[in-house]
Design an enzyme around this catalytic site. Sequence first.
Site, PDB file in Angstrom:
ATOM      1  N   GLU B 442      18.201  -0.629 -23.875  1.00 43.56           N
ATOM      2  CA  GLU B 442      17.577  -0.361 -22.566  1.00 43.56           C
ATOM      3  C   GLU B 442      16.051  -0.410 -22.665  1.00 43.56           C
ATOM      4  OE1 GLU B 442      19.774  -0.687 -20.615  1.00 43.56           O
ATOM      5  OE2 GLU B 442      21.580   0.142 -21.512  1.00 43.56           O
ATOM      6  N   GLY B 443      15.547  -1.336 -23.445  1.00 51.41           N
ATOM      7  CA  GLY B 443      14.099  -1.447 -23.650  1.00 51.41           C
ATOM      8  C   GLY B 443      13.695  -0.679 -24.880  1.00 51.41           C
TER       9      GLY B 443
END
Lengths: 599, 599
Positions: B442-443
């Site tokens: 998620e990043g």
Amino acid sequence: MPTYTPPLRDMQFVLHELLNVSEGLRKLPQHADIDRDTIDSILEEGGKFCAEVLFPLNQVGDREGCTYKGDGVVTTPTGFKEAYQQFVEAGWGALGMDPDFGGQGLPHVIHSAFMEMMNSANQAWTMYPGLSHGAYNALHAFGTPEQKKVYLTKLVSGEWTGTMCLTESHAGTDLGILKTKAEPNADGSYSITGTKIFISAGEHDMSKNIVHLVLARLPDAPAGTKGISLFIVPKFIPDAEGVLGARNTFKCGSIEHKMGIHGNATCVMNFDGAQGWLVGAPNKGLNAMFVMMNSARLGVGMQSVGLAEVAYQNSLAYAKDRIQGRSLTGPKAKEKAADPIIVHPDVRRMLLTQKAYVEAARAFSYWAGLAIDREHKHPDEKVRKENADLVALLTPVIKGFITDNGYECTTLAMQVLGGHGYIAEWGLEQHVRDARINMIYEGTNSIQALDLLGRKVLGDMGAKLMKFGRAVQETIKPFTENPAMQEFIAPLNSLQSEVQKMTMEIGQKAMKNPDEVGAAAVPYLRLLGHLVFSFAWCISAGVAMRRLAEGASGDEAFYKSKLSTARFYFAKLYPETAALMQQARAGSSSLMELEEVNF
Amino acid sequence: MPTYTPPLRDMQFVLHELLNVSEGLRKLPQHADIDRDTIDSILEEGGKFCAEVLFPLNQVGDREGCTYKGDGVVTTPTGFKEAYQQFVEAGWGALGMDPDFGGQGLPHVIHSAFMEMMNSANQAWTMYPGLSHGAYNALHAFGTPEQKKVYLTKLVSGEWTGTMCLTESHAGTDLGILKTKAEPNADGSYSITGTKIFISAGEHDMSKNIVHLVLARLPDAPAGTKGISLFIVPKFIPDAEGVLGARNTFKCGSIEHKMGIHGNATCVMNFDGAQGWLVGAPNKGLNAMFVMMNSARLGVGMQSVGLAEVAYQNSLAYAKDRIQGRSLTGPKAKEKAADPIIVHPDVRRMLLTQKAYVEAARAFSYWAGLAIDREHKHPDEKVRKENADLVALLTPVIKGFITDNGYECTTLAMQVLGGHGYIAEWGLEQHVRDARINMIYEGTNSIQALDLLGRKVLGDMGAKLMKFGRAVQETIKPFTENPAMQEFIAPLNSLQSEVQKMTMEIGQKAMKNPDEVGAAAVPYLRLLGHLVFSFAWCISAGVAMRRLAEGASGDEAFYKSKLSTARFYFAKLYPETAALMQQARAGSSSLMELEEVNF
């Protein structure tokens, strides 16, 4: 998919340009004739063995692990046994060992450099001969001539391997409460009974015999650590000529399923009246144990140097190859859909952190290797003592600081790869899992910190620390005149005086409350680690500047890289010392005020 | 062997004593009638489900992992499917979802607390419904009424699960270069072709249907992130009533072998002209993606709160039980052979670090849960906007700071167990391996730091940061009169003004050189994390002092423990800010000067 290239140029930089090993060794009679070319060609050949034979088995070993076949039988992963055969035949195991027992008698510092490469290639595999080395050290120091004749020659040749059987399920850090018993037999041998756990290389299929060095208690032994004795307990009992006879009465009961180092068998060993022979004096086993242990602690530091190096190489290759996003200052690889991620400042932070830590750790551990050579072989007793003190002081720093950093470095290497770092086939996550044990075994890093601050520093009122301080100042003296060196020398000197001041403060607080030592020990160890690394980067920068001033004969890029990495170290890693000083000074009250039931 | 007890008392402390949730919720019309007892009993019941159903499957899931059976079929570990059935039947998946589609409509803050317990119990399992939640959010925000009717009701009931299909092998952080194609069909649907990787829960045997939300490019799409669209691509194609029809033309091609979260299938998904339907406007897929992503980032923070909590519980139990060595200040458990290791200052440092980080992270993430409720449901637009800004600002801090700390906490928990921590059966090493992914997906945490400093802070010239600063000062106002509170308020205020000063400095440097943002971002994020945690410990201490002054009705030990932990935080963890400020100020030159070829 992962690759490993022995970092020969960097190793040579440390050996020849920072440490001047061949000059140092010339003063040790038994190593006086080793020159630079000999050293380089040994390491080049050794590097080939590591990269070509051991490294291809690293992921195999992790994937397959060792297998417990029942009835005490353990098999190692595919290829481990054959690689060991090659290792023994080529004589690599005998590199640093005593020629009186068939060893090649090379200096410890060369052995250290070779160990770095072995650990980069395959830590789990390297632990098999690594444990033999620990057993060799203890027997070399404390064995009888007969014991040495039978056991040492076989450990040196590699025909047999060794282990250290210390831990029991209830006794790890606290060996004083171990329970394994040794009952005297009529023939002078002893019957050993008890269960040992976490025995690395305790059982396997790589050698003809396994020589266990087992800590146990004699019937009349005093309680605690003063009642522990050391015994040789061979798997097959040899006669006086080393010919193998009966199978001894002990077995591997199971092996552990663990986070990493899957290729090394971690064994539960059940001794059931096994025949053993006393090593050294009764109840003095802890002395022998510390000989193994100190050598093992330096070896564990080297494991993390090796792992951090190989992880760095692979994360660097990825960072140059992987294109993703654009530089914040505008496209760099305009012909491509995106820039290689090495353009991003934070990717560079992750790479340079690894580079700065690995290279300083290499310098530090080779330096310790040379100090060990001097400690044991220098003709001048004063020099021997000086080096023994420095090695004693810095052994816990090598073990604690380098292994903590090794975990951080391998974790960062994984992070450079993003999602791919989490996937097994890329190899990075294995390095993290393998690196994690190094912070635990051979004395947890908390124990290293207590050993450092309590025993090595405060134990002699800072005398060894002062010795190290003088050695630092002497070594940097040639560089102090150069104004361009002040950016490196100033923070080194400031840290050195801060550490000295803080040592006195803690010493005073500790007289009133011994918990102050336990409260300050871990940040204190890291502070001393940064002092050593500041020193390493300072002299690396000094040597690099000098070479560049001399023209550097086509090697400018290499020396400029050293200078830039030194600058990075002082700009981005050294600042941790500001936090560490506050933490070390914050004392024990906030740790101790909460009652146990209220956690 | 490991255990998990839902930390209900600590959760209640945050919900009722720090955040006063029922009072806050009373101002949101749709939650006006939720009282403290209702909240407590939901969490008590939810906790039972987590501890009794999910937790026993955690080690099983790790050991067995998912299995790729060939031809696109993936099976989950023993018991996963049955637990999911129970989860759906009990309605746990629908807790925080919209009643219009069958959800229970409970506030997000309660959902957050429940998610903490699920993640403590079993992160890999929790990811299956977790991914559904992301898909739910995107469809809820951008789906047509018809799409919502068919898909949302099934995602809410849990009959179907969802995924987010973003990453391709060459496009992770940089989604602008993704290649998957969407060709329009005559009937208004699209044919999706391409390969997605790292698709969590992409294929499994737990639900009847899997709804993939896939990023792809339309034929005429502009290059880069402005040409990405989002599509629903169901495994089985439903009719308008949700009745399943034909199997869509895509398959799971393989699953990854990874460091942790073994129980969750990480899939390569091959879309081969699969039928999909556009969600939202053409070429606006990134907006929808960010709705999923922001919710997922908060969810990842919660994963690490959960893992750190369960790791803390087990390391604490070990530290109280394990006897080894004696306290430096003399024996404490004289009747035993040694003292429990919790007497040692450094063991306490490792426990208190976990405790201080977990409890502040819990307060921070529940606070964010309540802010999300306010952002979406408060009748006053100004309040909605205010909370939207705070959530936007702090989402990267929750994701980055809590997951970095989660890794550190689980690593420390392992260390408390010494050698046993490295052994799988104790459960601690799994937590470390599971926690490691949270820093990546998620990043990556580098991306979180850039999002924070570049977009959220400098992007509006510090306006959101100032809002947060005002919220901090308003919240601590009731405590500022108390002289005993100065030990907590003084460092909080000092850090807040330092952060503001530094933000301006970096902003000015960044105007000249954008790499200054990339160079400062990671230490800056940690500084902001410490600002939030200083705030959390300050108000926790304030509330605890007030309760103790009021008599604390038999709960003195609990509040004293909060005070002691706050003191520990400021004495031992807060000092990291001294290093971070130097690192953030050190700028980009030492990162950028080394040429790529010279690394």
